[in-house]
Scaffold this motif. Structure first.
Motif, PDB file in Angstrom:
ATOM      1  N   MET A 179     -73.140  79.533 -17.471  1.00 36.21           N
ATOM      2  CA  MET A 179     -72.153  79.185 -16.489  1.00 36.21           C
ATOM      3  C   MET A 179     -70.778  79.222 -17.159  1.00 36.21           C
ATOM      4  O   MET A 179     -70.553  78.590 -18.184  1.00 36.21           O
ATOM      5  CB  MET A 179     -72.453  77.784 -15.982  1.00 36.21           C
ATOM      6  N   VAL A 180     -69.902  79.908 -16.543  1.00 35.42           N
ATOM      7  CA  VAL A 180     -68.572  80.076 -17.093  1.00 35.42           C
ATOM      8  C   VAL A 180     -67.651  79.048 -16.448  1.00 35.42           C
ATOM      9  O   VAL A 180     -67.573  78.946 -15.226  1.00 35.42           O
ATOM     10  CB  VAL A 180     -68.041  81.500 -16.820  1.00 35.42           C
ATOM     11  N   LYS A 181     -66.980  78.294 -17.300  1.00 30.36           N
ATOM     12  CA  LYS A 181     -66.040  77.300 -16.781  1.00 30.36           C
ATOM     13  C   LYS A 181     -64.692  77.950 -16.608  1.00 30.36           C
ATOM     14  O   LYS A 181     -64.212  78.650 -17.485  1.00 30.36           O
ATOM     15  CB  LYS A 181     -65.923  76.111 -17.739  1.00 30.36           C
ATOM     16  N   ARG A 182     -64.116  77.716 -15.429  1.00 30.56           N
ATOM     17  CA  ARG A 182     -62.788  78.245 -15.190  1.00 30.56           C
ATOM     18  C   ARG A 182     -61.782  77.152 -15.477  1.00 30.56           C
ATOM     19  O   ARG A 182     -62.023  75.974 -15.228  1.00 30.56           O
ATOM     20  CB  ARG A 182     -62.641  78.692 -13.738  1.00 30.56           C
ATOM     21  N   LYS A 183     -60.681  77.552 -15.997  1.00 26.12           N
ATOM     22  CA  LYS A 183     -59.588  76.623 -16.263  1.00 26.12           C
ATOM     23  C   LYS A 183     -58.858  76.316 -14.970  1.00 26.12           C
ATOM     24  O   LYS A 183     -58.613  77.194 -14.161  1.00 26.12           O
ATOM     25  CB  LYS A 183     -58.593  77.226 -17.254  1.00 26.12           C
ATOM     26  N   ALA A 184     -58.589  75.041 -14.788  1.00 25.50           N
ATOM     27  CA  ALA A 184     -57.796  74.657 -13.625  1.00 25.50           C
ATOM     28  C   ALA A 184     -56.370  75.138 -13.843  1.00 25.50           C
ATOM     29  O   ALA A 184     -55.858  75.116 -14.963  1.00 25.50           O
ATOM     30  CB  ALA A 184     -57.818  73.154 -13.463  1.00 25.50           C
ATOM     31  N   PRO A 185     -55.746  75.595 -12.784  1.00 27.06           N
ATOM     32  CA  PRO A 185     -54.365  76.043 -12.952  1.00 27.06           C
ATOM     33  C   PRO A 185     -53.488  74.861 -13.344  1.00 27.06           C
ATOM     34  O   PRO A 185     -53.662  73.750 -12.857  1.00 27.06           O
ATOM     35  CB  PRO A 185     -53.984  76.583 -11.580  1.00 27.06           C
ATOM     36  N   GLU A 186     -52.626  75.112 -14.251  1.00 21.29           N
ATOM     37  CA  GLU A 186     -51.738  74.044 -14.696  1.00 21.29           C
ATOM     38  C   GLU A 186     -50.668  73.805 -13.633  1.00 21.29           C
ATOM     39  O   GLU A 186     -50.052  74.742 -13.129  1.00 21.29           O
ATOM     40  CB  GLU A 186     -51.105  74.412 -16.027  1.00 21.29           C
ATOM     41  N   LEU A 187     -50.503  72.538 -13.304  1.00 21.74           N
ATOM     42  CA  LEU A 187     -49.533  72.180 -12.280  1.00 21.74           C
ATOM     43  C   LEU A 187     -48.332  71.523 -12.930  1.00 21.74           C
ATOM     44  O   LEU A 187     -48.443  70.862 -13.964  1.00 21.74           O
ATOM     45  CB  LEU A 187     -50.170  71.213 -11.268  1.00 21.74           C
ATOM     46  N   SER A 188     -47.230  71.669 -12.281  1.00 20.54           N
ATOM     47  CA  SER A 188     -46.011  71.042 -12.797  1.00 20.54           C
ATOM     48  C   SER A 188     -46.058  69.552 -12.473  1.00 20.54           C
ATOM     49  O   SER A 188     -46.868  69.082 -11.679  1.00 20.54           O
ATOM     50  CB  SER A 188     -44.781  71.697 -12.173  1.00 20.54           C
ATOM     51  N   GLY A 189     -45.174  68.813 -13.058  1.00 19.36           N
ATOM     52  CA  GLY A 189     -45.092  67.376 -12.809  1.00 19.36           C
ATOM     53  C   GLY A 189     -44.818  67.068 -11.351  1.00 19.36           C
ATOM     54  O   GLY A 189     -45.369  66.117 -10.780  1.00 19.36           O
ATOM     55  N   GLU A 190     -43.960  67.857 -10.738  1.00 17.11           N
ATOM     56  CA  GLU A 190     -43.645  67.642  -9.328  1.00 17.11           C
ATOM     57  C   GLU A 190     -44.869  67.884  -8.456  1.00 17.11           C
ATOM     58  O   GLU A 190     -45.130  67.138  -7.505  1.00 17.11           O
ATOM     59  CB  GLU A 190     -42.507  68.572  -8.897  1.00 17.11           C
ATOM     60  N   GLN A 191     -45.639  68.937  -8.775  1.00 21.68           N
ATOM     61  CA  GLN A 191     -46.840  69.237  -8.000  1.00 21.68           C
ATOM     62  C   GLN A 191     -47.884  68.127  -8.163  1.00 21.68           C
ATOM     63  O   GLN A 191     -48.526  67.715  -7.197  1.00 21.68           O
ATOM     64  CB  GLN A 191     -47.425  70.583  -8.426  1.00 21.68           C
ATOM     65  N   LEU A 192     -48.063  67.634  -9.388  1.00 19.58           N
ATOM     66  CA  LEU A 192     -49.002  66.538  -9.634  1.00 19.58           C
ATOM     67  C   LEU A 192     -48.570  65.274  -8.881  1.00 19.58           C
ATOM     68  O   LEU A 192     -49.394  64.574  -8.297  1.00 19.58           O
ATOM     69  CB  LEU A 192     -49.119  66.251 -11.126  1.00 19.58           C
ATOM     70  N   ALA A 193     -47.280  65.002  -8.893  1.00 20.45           N
ATOM     71  CA  ALA A 193     -46.769  63.822  -8.189  1.00 20.45           C
ATOM     72  C   ALA A 193     -46.992  63.958  -6.688  1.00 20.45           C
ATOM     73  O   ALA A 193     -47.382  62.995  -6.014  1.00 20.45           O
ATOM     74  CB  ALA A 193     -45.287  63.641  -8.493  1.00 20.45           C
ATOM     75  N   ALA A 194     -46.758  65.157  -6.159  1.00 19.84           N
ATOM     76  CA  ALA A 194     -46.964  65.391  -4.730  1.00 19.84           C
ATOM     77  C   ALA A 194     -48.440  65.241  -4.370  1.00 19.84           C
ATOM     78  O   ALA A 194     -48.798  64.647  -3.337  1.00 19.84           O
ATOM     79  CB  ALA A 194     -46.458  66.774  -4.331  1.00 19.84           C
ATOM     80  N   GLN A 195     -49.331  65.776  -5.225  1.00 22.06           N
ATOM     81  CA  GLN A 195     -50.771  65.653  -4.993  1.00 22.06           C
ATOM     82  C   GLN A 195     -51.206  64.191  -5.023  1.00 22.06           C
ATOM     83  O   GLN A 195     -51.974  63.737  -4.177  1.00 22.06           O
ATOM     84  CB  GLN A 195     -51.509  66.459  -6.073  1.00 22.06           C
ATOM     85  N   LEU A 196     -50.709  63.451  -5.988  1.00 23.27           N
ATOM     86  CA  LEU A 196     -51.040  62.035  -6.105  1.00 23.27           C
ATOM     87  C   LEU A 196     -50.509  61.260  -4.897  1.00 23.27           C
ATOM     88  O   LEU A 196     -51.215  60.413  -4.337  1.00 23.27           O
ATOM     89  CB  LEU A 196     -50.462  61.460  -7.399  1.00 23.27           C
TER      90      LEU A 196
END
Length: 110
Positions: free
Chosen positions: A1-18
């Protein structure tokens, strides 16, 4: 099984997601509180035609527990004078209840 890397998100994107996740959580909590505050079938109201049988054991156990904890709270004053004759009549009826027919149908008694 190949693990894919999660796309790196910017701080603003992480804050918006949270912020989005927190807003959803708060909405779920409000909805849960509203649902729990509503009347519930079988507790606050009953379905038409159904008979509600209550188990009084927990209630009586709680009353006994409270009575043991504070016996003076269960000392009630004597009834007023006008109730005393009724209590006497009730005691007399318990001693010798009136005779009632077991069955009566249009004047026919057994």
């Amino acid at each position: 099984m190949v693990k894919r890397k999660a796309p790196e998100l910017s701080g603003e994107q992480l804050a918006a997601q949270l912020a989005h996740q927190l807003a959803r959580l708060e909405a779920m909590r409000r909805a849960a509180a509203e649902l729990m505050a509503r009347d519930q079938l079988g507790r606050d109201f009953f379905a038409r035609g159904s008979v509600a049988y209550a188990d009084l054991t927990p209630l009586l156990e709680a009353v006994v527990k409270l009575a043991k904890k504070n016996p003076k709270a269960w000392d009630f004053p004597e009834p007023p004078e006008e109730i005393a004759p009724l209590k006497q009549q009730q005691a007399e009826m318990v001693k010798s209840p009136p005779e009632l027919p077991l069955f009566s149908y249009h004047g026919y008694e057994t």
